[in-house]
Design an enzyme around this catalytic site. Structure first.
Site, PDB file in Angstrom:
ATOM      1  N   VAL A 295       0.829  -1.195   0.000  1.00 42.75           N
ATOM      2  CA  VAL A 295       0.000   0.000   0.000  1.00 42.75           C
ATOM      3  C   VAL A 295       0.867   1.250   0.000  1.00 42.75           C
ATOM      4  O   VAL A 295       0.569   2.251  -0.660  1.00 42.75           O
ATOM      5  CB  VAL A 295      -0.962   0.004   1.209  1.00 42.75           C
ATOM      6  N   ILE A 298       2.019   2.609  -3.410  1.00 41.69           N
ATOM      7  CA  ILE A 298       1.082   3.271  -4.325  1.00 41.69           C
ATOM      8  C   ILE A 298       1.103   4.781  -4.093  1.00 41.69           C
ATOM      9  O   ILE A 298       0.859   5.239  -2.979  1.00 41.69           O
ATOM     10  CB  ILE A 298      -0.359   2.741  -4.103  1.00 41.69           C
ATOM     11  N   ASP A 342      -8.184  23.338 -41.436  1.00 45.46           N
ATOM     12  CA  ASP A 342      -9.111  23.833 -42.438  1.00 45.46           C
ATOM     13  C   ASP A 342      -8.600  25.189 -42.920  1.00 45.46           C
ATOM     14  O   ASP A 342      -7.901  25.890 -42.182  1.00 45.46           O
ATOM     15  CB  ASP A 342     -10.505  23.977 -41.814  1.00 45.46           C
ATOM     16  N   ASP A 723       4.390  14.772   0.238  1.00 43.56           N
ATOM     17  CA  ASP A 723       4.310  14.348  -1.166  1.00 43.56           C
ATOM     18  C   ASP A 723       3.441  15.312  -1.974  1.00 43.56           C
ATOM     19  O   ASP A 723       3.858  15.856  -2.990  1.00 43.56           O
ATOM     20  CB  ASP A 723       3.712  12.939  -1.267  1.00 43.56           C
TER      21      ASP A 723
END
Length: 894
Positions: A295, A298, A342, A723
Site C-alpha cells: 500500500v 502506491i 481547415d 508528497d
C-alpha cells in the site's frame, strides 16, 4: 441514386412525384412510413450515473481502490489484534475520497459528443414551403418526405437535400458544409459528373444551408439521416473518442505499478514466512505486513495531482484564448506532431477582400487602401453597382450580402467612396439584377445629373461587349490574377441619353467603356505565416485540408509556407482513387487537400495516426466536425465556428486565431513536462519508502529492536503532506524557454524517457540510503539500557525522509541545474516547501503530537545531522546533472 448526375425528369419519375402538383396526401403517408421523419436521430444518452461508473475504468483508479480496501483490512486486523486506532482508519477513507473527487471531476469535464448532434439538429429549418396535391402550404420541415416539391427564396434555410427543378439567380451559403468562403452559384440545368464533390453539385441544395440570393423550385431527394448533414451526424455518432497519450502512459504506469506491488507482496510474504515460521498467526502477520508495504508503494495522490495540474493548465489556456473541454487534451496538444487545418476561417479571414486592381491600359497593382483618380472612380462605380452593404457598429465591420460585393464596397469606403453618400449623390434609377446566364449585373445611376449604366461581372462577357478599352491587355491581367487564385470581376460603364423606361440587356450591356478589373480573395490571417514557421521549428507538420478549389488552396498554402517545393496538392476526387497503401506511402508528401468530403478528412487524419503521429485537426464548419472528433485533439473556432464543430472538438479557440494554437502547443508541452516531474517526484519518494521498509524489515529484522522504522500514520503523513503539496507546486513550474525547439515526443515514447527513469532510480536510492542511515544512526547513538533505541531511529528516519522529499522537489524542477533555473523562481514551490517544513516541525517538536506519531524528542545535534543527511541528495543530483548522468532535451538542429 446520384440525383445530381441524372436528368431532372428521371429524378421526378424516380420519386413518383409531379413537378406542378407535388405528391398526393396518400403518397406522403406511404413515404412517411418508409423514410420516417425529417430529423436527425438522437443517440441514447448516458445517464450521469453511468458516466460516473465509467470513471473507474482507469487502471490507476482500480489499484487505488484495491489499496483502500487492503488498507482498511490492515486497519481492522490491527484493531482486532491490538485495539482500534482511528488514525489508521483515515488512510483507506482518504484514498477513497481522492478517487471519488477524481470521478466527479471527470464527469464534469467529460466531453459530451451528443452536443454535436444536438447542434446539427438545431441547424435544420423549422418550416418548409411545399406543394402537395396542387396546393402550396407551409409545414414543419420534419414532415417533409422524398419526392416533395419545395419552394425556396433568399433568406430561407434549406429543409432537406433537394434537386433543383427551376432556379433564378440562385446562390446558396454552404461554407459550413463545403468550406467555400463565398456562396455557391446554383443552376437547375447544370450538368454534373456522378463523382463530383458536394461543392461542385451546382444543381443541388443541401439541408442546413441557406439561400442568399434568388428563387428556386426543387424536389426533395433525401431527408433526415440520409441527407449530407445526416451522413455527418452518422460519422460523428460512430466515431469513438481516442485515449490521449497521457491517458495511455498513465494506464501503462498503473499496470507496471500493479505488477511491482504484487511482486513486493509475494517476496515479502515468502521471506517473512521462511524467517518467522509457518504458524497461522505468523502467516497472517506476514501477509498483513506485506500488504501494508504494498500500500505504501502506491502514490495515492498521483491521479488527484495530475488532475489538478491539468486543471491549472486549463485556466492558463483560457487566459490565452483557448477553452479546453477534456482535461487530458491539454497535454495531447503538446504532443501534436501534425496539425491538419481547415483553410476557410482558420488560416484565412473568411471574408473576401479586394487585394488587386487593374485600370484600363495600366498594370496590376496591390490595393492597400490608397488609390489614384482612375482607381477611385472605378471603385466608386463598382460600389454603386452593388446590393451588398458594409455597416460599422462600434468600430466593427459587419458585412451584409454577397461577399464579393461587400469586398468592393469596403475597398471604395477605404479610399473615401462612402456607399451611403455615393447612393445619395448618384441615386439608382434602374437595374438589371445579376443573372447566372448573363454573368452580369447592371445599374443605372444619375451621375452629375446624367444617366450612366454601370456593369460589373465576368471579364470574358464584358470584353465581348466593350467598344472602348484595351481588352487584350486586360485579358493578360485577368489571366495573371486568376493564376494567383483571385476572384476577378470587370467593371465597365455606358453613358445614356435618357433613363430607360423598360431596361433591357441589349440596350444597357452593349457598347461599353471598359474601366478595369478588381481581384479578390479570402486572404490569410496576418499572424498565420509566423505561426506556421514556429510549428515547423517545433517539428510539427502543418497540412491544409479544405473544401475549396485546389488552385485557391495551393496559393494560400504557398503564401503561408505550408506548401513548399517538392510538396504535393491533391483533390478529394484524386484521394478517392488512391488505395490505403498509396495514401500510406504519400501522406508525408501531401501538404494540401482540396475539394474534400467529411469522409476524406477522417481518412487523412487516420492515415497520419497510422504513421504513429499525434494529429490535431482545426476547423469551424459542420464538414469539419467528424475529423475534429476523430483526431487526437480537435480545435474548433469560437467566433466563426458552428455549434457542431465546437461540440465535436476538444478545444475551442475564442479568438479564431491559428497562432493561438502555437501558444497552446507550448503550454501543452510545458504541462506534460510538469506532469513528468510530478510522476518522477512521487515515484522516487515512494520507491524510497518501499526500499526503506523492505530492507529494514527483511535485513535489519534479525537485529534486536530493529525492523520497520515507520508506523502507518507516519507513512500516511509523508504520502499526503510532504508528497502532495510539493507535487502540486511542481505542476505549476513555468514552461522552459526552449520547449518549442524540441521535436514532438513520439506517441509511444515512455513516460520515463529522456533520463526520467534514471533520475527516479538515483533519487529513490539516495533517499533510501540517507533514511536508513538516519534510522541506524538514531537507534545506535541514542541507545539506552534496553539496547538500540528504535523510537529514536524512527524519529530520525521520519525527519530525514520527510525533509529530503522537500529537497527532492527542488531536484525535480528541471534537468538543468536548479541554480541555473533560479532557486527561488517558482514562488509556489517555495511556499509549499515552507508550509510542509513548518508542518513537519510541528509533528517533530510539539510534545503531544510527537507521541501520537510514535516518535520522541532527540538531542539537538541529531537534528543537525538529520538536516545534513536531508540536503545531501541535492548536492549529489547537482553533480549528476553537471556530468550528464541526468539528461535534458535535445533541441532541433536547423
Amino acid at each position: 441514386m446520384t440525383e445530381h448526375s441524372k436528368n431532372i425528369q428521371d429524378v421526378i419519375s424516380y420519386f413518383e412525384t409531379d413537378e406542378v402538383n407535388g405528391l398526393t396526401l396518400e403518397q406522403v403517408s406511404v413515404k412517411a412510413q418508409k423514410y420516417g421523419p425529417n430529423k436527425l436521430k438522437e443517440r441514447k444518452k448516458k445517464s450521469p450515473f453511468v458516466k460516473f461508473l465509467e470513471q473507474f475504468k482507469d487502471v490507476m483508479i482500480i489499484i487505488l481502490l484495491i489499496a483502500a480496501a487492503v488498507s482498511l483490512g490492515v486497519a481492522i486486523y490491527d484493531g482486532l489484534s491490538h485495539g482500534f486506532n482511528t488514525i489508521e482508519l483515515i488512510e483507506p477513507f482518504l484514498i477513497l475520497a481522492i478517487v471519488l473527487i477524481n470521478a466527479i471531476m471527470g464527469v464534469v469535464q467529460e466531453s459530451k459528443a451528443e452536443k454535436a448532434l444536438d447542434a446539427l439538429k438545431n441547424m435544420s429549418a423549422p418550416h418548409a414551403r411545399v406543394i402537395r396535391g396542387g396546393v402550396e402550404k407551409i409545414i414543419m420541415s420534419s414532415e417533409l418526405v422524398p419526392g416533395d416539391i419545395i419552394k425556396l427564396e433568399a433568406g430561407d434555410f434549406v429543409p432537406a437535400d433537394a434537386r433543383l427543378i427551376k432556379s433564378v439567380n440562385l446562390k446558396s451559403e454552404e461554407s459550413a458544409l463545403t468550406g467555400e468562403s463565398v456562396p455557391s452559384e446554383k443552376d437547375a440545368n447544370a450538368i454534373v459528373k456522378e463523382k463530383a464533390p458536394i461543392g461542385d453539385r451546382t444543381n443541388m441544395v443541401f439541408s442546413g444551408c441557406s439561400i442568399t440570393y434568388g428563387t428556386a423550385i426543387a424536389v426533395v431527394t433525401a431527408t433526415g439521416m440520409n441527407t449530407e448533414m445526416g451522413k455527418i451526424a452518422n460519422i460523428l455518432a460512430g466515431e469513438q473518442e481516442t485515449k490521449t497519450p497521457l491517458q495511455q502512459k498513465l494506464a501503462k504506469l498503473g499496470k507496471t505499478l500493479g505488477i511491482i506491488v504484487l511482486g513486493i507482496c509475494l517476496v515479502m510474504l515468502v521471506v517473512q514466512i521462511i524467517r518467522d515460521g509457518t504458524g497461522f498467526n505468523n502467516i497472517i502477520g506476514s501477509f498483513m505486513s506485506a500488504i501494508s508495504l504494498a500500500v505504501s508503494a502506491i502514490p495515492e495522490g498521483l491521479p488527484a495531482v495530475v488532475t489538478i495540474v491539468l486543471s491549472i493548465g486549463v485556466q492558463c489556456m483560457v487566459r490565452k484564448n483557448a477553452i479546453i473541454k477534456r482535461l487530458p487534451a491539454v497535454e495531447t496538444l503538446g504532443s501534436a506532431s501534425v496539425i491538419c487545418s481547415d483553410k476557410t476561417g482558420t488560416l484565412t479571414q473568411n471574408r473576401m477582400t479586394l487585394v488587386k486592381t487593374y485600370i484600363d491600359g495600366g498594370e496590376i497593382i496591390d490595393f492597400n487602401g490608397n488609390a489614384n483618380e482612375q482607381t477611385y472612380k472605378m471603385l466608386c462605380f463598382g460600389s454603386l453597382c452593388c446590393d451588398g452593404k458594409v455597416v460599422f457598429e462600434n468600430g466593427i465591420e459587419k458585412h451584409i450580402g454577397d461577399p464579393t460585393e461587400t469586398a468592393i464596397v469596403l475597398a471604395a469606403h477605404k479610399v473615401g467612396g462612402i456607399q451611403d453618400q455615393l447612393n445619395l449623390n448618384s441615386p439608382r434609377v434602374a437595374e438589371l439584377p445579376f443573372d447566372s446566364d448573363r454573368k452580369l449585373m447592371t445599374t443605372v445611376n444619375l451621375i452629375n445629373g446624367k444617366p450612366v449604366a454601370i456593369v460589373k461581372g465576368a471579364f470574358d462577357v464584358i470584353a465581348k461587349r466593350t467598344v472602348k478599352g484595351e481588352v487584350e491587355k486586360a485579358k493578360i491581367a485577368c489571366d495573371e490574377m486568376s493564376k494567383n487564385a483571385l476572384r476577378v470581376l470587370a467593371i465597365a460603364y455606358k453613358e445614356l441619353n435618357e433613363i430607360p423606361s423598360t431596361p433591357t440587356f441589349e440596350e444597357l450591356e452593349n457598347g461599353l467603356t471598359f474601366m478595369g478589373l478588381v481581384g479578390m480573395i479570402d486572404p490569410p490571417r496576418p499572424e498565420c505565416k509566423k505561426a506556421v514557421e514556429v510549428c515547423k521549428m517545433a517539428g510539427i507538420k502543418p497540412v491544409m485540408i479544405t473544401g475549396d478549389h485546389i488552385v485557391t488552396a495551393t496559393a494560400i498554402a504557398k503564401e503561408l509556407g505550408i506548401y513548399v517545393e517538392g510538396d504535393k496538392a491533391i483533390t478529394g476526387e484524386m484521394l478517392d482513387e488512391m488505395s490505403d497503401e498509396e495514401l500510406d506511402r504519400e501522406v508525408r508528401n501531401i501538404s494540401v487537400y482540396a475539394r474534400v468530403s467529411p469522409e476524406n478528412k477522417i481518412r487523412i487524419v487516420k492515415a497520419w495516426q497510422k504513421k504513429g503521429e499525434v494529429v490535431s485537426m482545426t476547423g469551424d464548419g459542420v464538414n469539419d466536425a467528424p475529423a475534429l472528433k476523430a483526431a487526437d485533439i480537435g480545435c474548433a473556432m469560437g467566433i466563426t465556428g458552428t455549434d457542431v464543430a465546437k461540440g465535436a472538438a476538444d478545444m475551442t479557440l475564442t479568438d479564431d486565431n491559428f497562432a493561438t494554437i502555437v501558444d497552446a502547443v507550448k503550454e501543452g508541452r510545458g504541462i506534460f513536462e510538469n506532469i513528468r516531474k510530478v510522476v518522477g517526484f512521487l515515484l522516487s519518494t515512494n520507491l524510497a519508502e518501499v526500499l526503506v521498509v523492505f530492507i529494514s524489515t527483511i535485513l535489519l529484522g534479525s537485529i534486536a529492536g530493529l525492523g520497520n522504522p515507520f508506523i502507518p500514520i507516519q507513512l500516511l503523513w509523508i504520502n499526503l503532506v510532504t508528497d502532495s503539496l510539493p507535487a502540486i507546486a511542481l505542476g505549476m513550474e513555468a514552461v522552459e524557454k526552449d520547449v518549442m525547439n524540441h521535436k514532438p515526443k513520439p506517441k509511444n515514447e515512455s513516460l520515463f524517457a529522456n533520463g526520467l527513469g534514471s533520475k527516479i532510480a538515483l533519487n529513490g536510492i539516495l533517499l533510501t540510503i540517507t533514511t536508513l542511515s538516519a534510522y541506524l544512526l538514531g537507534a545506535y547513538v541514542m541507545k539506552d539500557a534496553f539496547g538500540l533505541n528504535h523510537t529514536a531511529g524512527s524519529t530520525m528516519a521520519f525527519m530525514v525522509l520527510a525533509v529530503s522529499q522537500l529537497v527532492q522537489a527542488i531536484n525535480m524542477r528541471s534537468s538543468h541545474s536548479v541554480f541555473k533555473v533560479g532557486l527561488f523562481s517558482n514562488k509556489t514551490i517555495n511556499i509549499s516547501l515552507l508550509v510542509c517544513l513548518s508542518l513537519t516541525a510541528f509533528v517533530l517538536f510539539v510534545p503531544g503530537v510527537v507521541s501520537v506519531f510514535g516518535m520522541t524528542t532527540l538531542n539537538w545535534y541529531m537534528y543537525l545531522i538529520g538536516l545534513g543527511l536531508s540536503i545531501l541528495p541535492l548536492l549529489i543530483v547537482e553533480i549528476a546533472k553537471a556530468v550528464g548522468f541526468i539528461k535534458s532535451h535535445k533541441t532541433n538542429k536547423k
